[in-house]
Design a protein around this motif. Sequence first.
Motif, PDB file in Angstrom:
ATOM      1  N   SER A 179      -3.016   6.813  -0.654  1.00  0.00           N
ATOM      2  CA  SER A 179      -4.208   6.075  -0.229  1.00  0.00           C
ATOM      3  C   SER A 179      -4.874   6.810   0.927  1.00  0.00           C
ATOM      4  O   SER A 179      -4.321   6.908   2.023  1.00  0.00           O
TER       5      SER A 179
ATOM      6  N   ARG B 233       0.835  -1.207   0.000  1.00  0.00           N
ATOM      7  CA  ARG B 233       0.000   0.000   0.000  1.00  0.00           C
ATOM      8  C   ARG B 233       0.863   1.248   0.000  1.00  0.00           C
ATOM      9  O   ARG B 233       1.820   1.370   0.770  1.00  0.00           O
TER      10      ARG B 233
ATOM     11  N   THR C 101      -8.624   3.540   4.817  1.00  0.00           N
ATOM     12  CA  THR C 101      -8.136   2.270   5.376  1.00  0.00           C
ATOM     13  C   THR C 101      -9.259   1.249   5.525  1.00  0.00           C
ATOM     14  O   THR C 101      -9.033   0.149   6.027  1.00  0.00           O
TER      15      THR C 101
ATOM     16  N   THR D  70      -7.607   1.751  -2.631  1.00  0.00           N
ATOM     17  CA  THR D  70      -6.187   1.701  -2.273  1.00  0.00           C
ATOM     18  C   THR D  70      -5.320   1.944  -3.501  1.00  0.00           C
ATOM     19  O   THR D  70      -5.603   1.423  -4.580  1.00  0.00           O
TER      20      THR D  70
END
Length: 415
Positions: A161, A156, A164, A276
């Motif tokens: 990003s 990631r 979560t 993501t």
Amino acid sequence: MRKILVVGAGQSGLQLALGLQSHGYEVTLMSNRTADEIRTGRVMSTQCMFHTALQHERDLKLNFWESQAPKIEGLGVSVAGPESERVIDWVGRLDGYAQSVDQRVKMAGWMDTFAQRGGQLVIHGAAVSDLDYFSRLYDLVLVSAGKGELVSMFGRDASRSTFTEPQRALAVAYVHGLAPRPEHPDYHAVRCNLVPGVGELFVMPTLTTSGPADILFWEGIPGGPLDAFEGVKDPAKHLSLTLDLMERFTPWEHARTAEVELTDAGGTLSGRYTPTVRNPVAHLPGGGLVLGVADVVVANDPITGQGSNSASKCAAAYLDAILEHGEKEFDETWMRSAFDRYWATGRHVTKWTNAMLGVPPEHVLNLIGAAGALPPVANRFANGFDDPADFEHFFYDPAKTEAYLASVTGATVDA
């Protein structure tokens, strides 16, 4: 002849494999399902592809279903009020039409074409250990399978990003029998129905295994009333729940559903995932490298309908990068540059999609509201689905939004 392995037979993997094949590369394509298994399986997506992405298919002469799929000429937005009435309702016209082809139709057809053209098609799931071996046999390994163990190889990218955890609970139903839309019966449009604080309903025409159809697609805020499909396995119950929620939250859409039925037993889908952005290059245990493709490395929520579009654009960017590279080694520097080439457009999709997942600020509400009275605004918003980079000029910044609306209003008054 350069040897390339493509793992995953979705929009990006197949488009890239067929493109490389057309340029004389020795291509192996790995899929965990046969074309027939895909064709007779469950729906996989809610794809609506806009002009630029469709043109990439045309350039490769892969637009096999263009004459059969409904031509989508507009994109409309409705916003529900507190009594489930429409407080905003408009439609913008697209400069070039969009189309949706059920991926069961397209992917199965493209797989058959790849094999018929002499490509090596391997029906087998791939593990990291397999890629370790294959990386020594091929000049380049591309991973376009967007789930499971392979995706976990790509770490990631926290700097890119935002989230979560999943931002929407997703529920899809492919249906026949949806009545014509009274607002614009003479042309097809994708309709985005926004229910503030609850979620969104998208309705779009498509071509499926049994002919023209429509997709009913709920995006529900987790924990809210639309987050109701988890554990619903029976397709009939899934459709019934879809329609019940339409009656409650979007009655203007529900009014068209009296004759609706599922296209087939595989015509429903539900789930959720976390948007993501990942590192595009994975290092294998044996020292080899693989390059991630499309939603393996940039997975956006489908709220902006960009998944298949982004997959097509990524495949096109990678194809150009590979062709330009010639006989040189596909090292990590090249892999990252190929991704950067895609990210130049992909970053706009991610920014816009993440913005649409949040509570819209006042200037965005003003923009959406103004589009109902100002067709140029509605048209520009609609065409942003084809070119999300344009939103930088009038969507995110309140001052730019205000200036844009003032310029349109002034032009309208002067006319």
